[in-house]
Scaffold this motif. Structure first.
Motif, mmCIF file in Angstrom:
data_model
loop_
_atom_site.group_PDB
_atom_site.id
_atom_site.type_symbol
_atom_site.label_atom_id
_atom_site.label_comp_id
_atom_site.label_asym_id
_atom_site.label_seq_id
_atom_site.Cartn_x
_atom_site.Cartn_y
_atom_site.Cartn_z
ATOM 1 N N LYS A 197 17.692 -46.417 -39.371
ATOM 2 C CA LYS A 197 16.735 -46.844 -38.349
ATOM 3 C C LYS A 197 16.029 -45.611 -37.787
ATOM 4 N N LEU A 198 14.723 -45.714 -37.724
ATOM 5 C CA LEU A 198 13.891 -44.625 -37.228
ATOM 6 C C LEU A 198 13.130 -45.122 -36.012
ATOM 7 N N TYR A 199 13.169 -44.336 -34.945
ATOM 8 C CA TYR A 199 12.547 -44.720 -33.688
ATOM 9 C C TYR A 199 11.568 -43.644 -33.238
ATOM 10 N N VAL A 200 10.427 -44.080 -32.709
ATOM 11 C CA VAL A 200 9.489 -43.173 -32.063
ATOM 12 C C VAL A 200 9.282 -43.703 -30.649
ATOM 13 N N PHE A 201 9.448 -42.807 -29.685
ATOM 14 C CA PHE A 201 9.274 -43.153 -28.274
ATOM 15 C C PHE A 201 8.166 -42.294 -27.675
ATOM 16 N N ALA A 202 7.495 -42.841 -26.681
ATOM 17 C CA ALA A 202 6.603 -42.048 -25.838
ATOM 18 C C ALA A 202 7.454 -41.537 -24.682
ATOM 19 N N ASP A 203 7.373 -40.256 -24.404
ATOM 20 C CA ASP A 203 8.154 -39.655 -23.313
ATOM 21 C C ASP A 203 7.354 -39.789 -22.019
ATOM 22 N N THR A 217 13.293 -50.159 -39.751
ATOM 23 C CA THR A 217 14.620 -50.307 -40.325
ATOM 24 C C THR A 217 14.505 -50.309 -41.844
ATOM 25 N N HIS A 218 15.329 -49.484 -42.474
ATOM 26 C CA HIS A 218 15.359 -49.388 -43.928
ATOM 27 C C HIS A 218 16.766 -49.697 -44.405
ATOM 28 N N PRO A 219 16.901 -50.323 -45.576
ATOM 29 C CA PRO A 219 18.241 -50.633 -46.079
ATOM 30 C C PRO A 219 18.991 -49.370 -46.471
ATOM 31 N N TYR A 220 20.310 -49.486 -46.472
ATOM 32 C CA TYR A 220 21.149 -48.406 -46.988
ATOM 33 C C TYR A 220 21.900 -48.943 -48.202
ATOM 34 N N PRO A 221 21.873 -48.229 -49.318
ATOM 35 C CA PRO A 221 21.106 -47.013 -49.563
ATOM 36 C C PRO A 221 19.618 -47.336 -49.636
ATOM 37 N N PRO A 222 18.777 -46.345 -49.330
ATOM 38 C CA PRO A 222 17.339 -46.608 -49.306
ATOM 39 C C PRO A 222 16.805 -46.968 -50.687
ATOM 40 N N LEU A 223 15.747 -47.749 -50.683
ATOM 41 C CA LEU A 223 15.078 -48.128 -51.922
ATOM 42 C C LEU A 223 14.227 -46.965 -52.414
ATOM 43 N N ALA A 224 13.749 -47.073 -53.623
ATOM 44 C CA ALA A 224 12.898 -46.015 -54.196
ATOM 45 C C ALA A 224 11.673 -45.791 -53.323
ATOM 46 N N GLY A 225 11.075 -44.628 -53.466
ATOM 47 C CA GLY A 225 9.933 -44.215 -52.640
ATOM 48 C C GLY A 225 8.814 -45.237 -52.571
ATOM 49 N N LYS A 226 8.202 -45.331 -51.400
ATOM 50 C CA LYS A 226 7.085 -46.247 -51.174
ATOM 51 C C LYS A 226 5.749 -45.619 -51.544
ATOM 52 N N GLY A 227 5.643 -44.321 -51.403
ATOM 53 C CA GLY A 227 4.372 -43.652 -51.668
ATOM 54 C C GLY A 227 4.615 -42.338 -52.369
ATOM 55 N N ALA A 228 3.737 -41.989 -53.263
ATOM 56 C CA ALA A 228 3.903 -40.766 -54.039
ATOM 57 C C ALA A 228 4.116 -39.577 -53.114
ATOM 58 N N GLY A 229 5.290 -38.961 -53.234
ATOM 59 C CA GLY A 229 5.574 -37.764 -52.460
ATOM 60 C C GLY A 229 5.983 -38.008 -51.016
ATOM 61 N N PHE A 230 6.189 -39.262 -50.621
ATOM 62 C CA PHE A 230 6.533 -39.542 -49.222
ATOM 63 C C PHE A 230 7.853 -40.289 -49.076
#
Length: 136
Positions: A74-80, A92-105
């Protein structure tokens, strides 16, 4: 029977061997500066701190493998904000993560989050390595 020198050498090699542990590495860019944030599996999501990014964003990585029914990344971004952290994105991403969504990302693809007040942009993407070191 090994002599003292052989035992010492064996002990040094044992402790010098790399430790292989799963790692998440998130590349977070804000204001032209990129930070690489590393995360390892945790047993409780409640103990994971946020990382300040610039003067406005907070970033949090929760990498939980157990129990199996709660395994996720789980990745969260908050405004401070002055009134306290305000969640502006959660992924939210599954564990183990799936193959890459974008080339190089990595497995997340490139994400872009915008400040609701200052009009700035935070970008991030994350990669997973089943062993120690960057997953590049």
């Amino acid at each position: 029977m090994p002599n003292r020198c052989q035992r010492l050498l064996a002990a040094i090699l044992l402790f010098a061997a790399p430790v292989h542990a799963e790692t998440l590495l998130c590349h977070v860019t804000y204001g032209g500066e990129t930070q690489d944030l590393e995360a390892r599996p945790v047993s409780s999501p409640y103990t994971v701190p946020v990382q300040p990014i610039g003067s406005y964003f907070l970033f949090r990585i929760v990498f939980q493998k157990e129990p199996a029914d709660l395994a996720a990344i789980k990745l969260y971004v908050f405004a401070d904000r002055d009134s306290g952290p305000l969640p502006i994105q959660q992924a939210t991403h599954p564990y183990p993560p799936l193959a890459g969504k974008g080339a190089g990302f990595g497995f997340t693809g490139l994400n872009q989050v915008y400040e609701p007040i200052r009009d700035g942009e935070l970008q991030y993407w994350c990669e997973w390595s089943p062993s120690s070191g960057p997953a590049r």
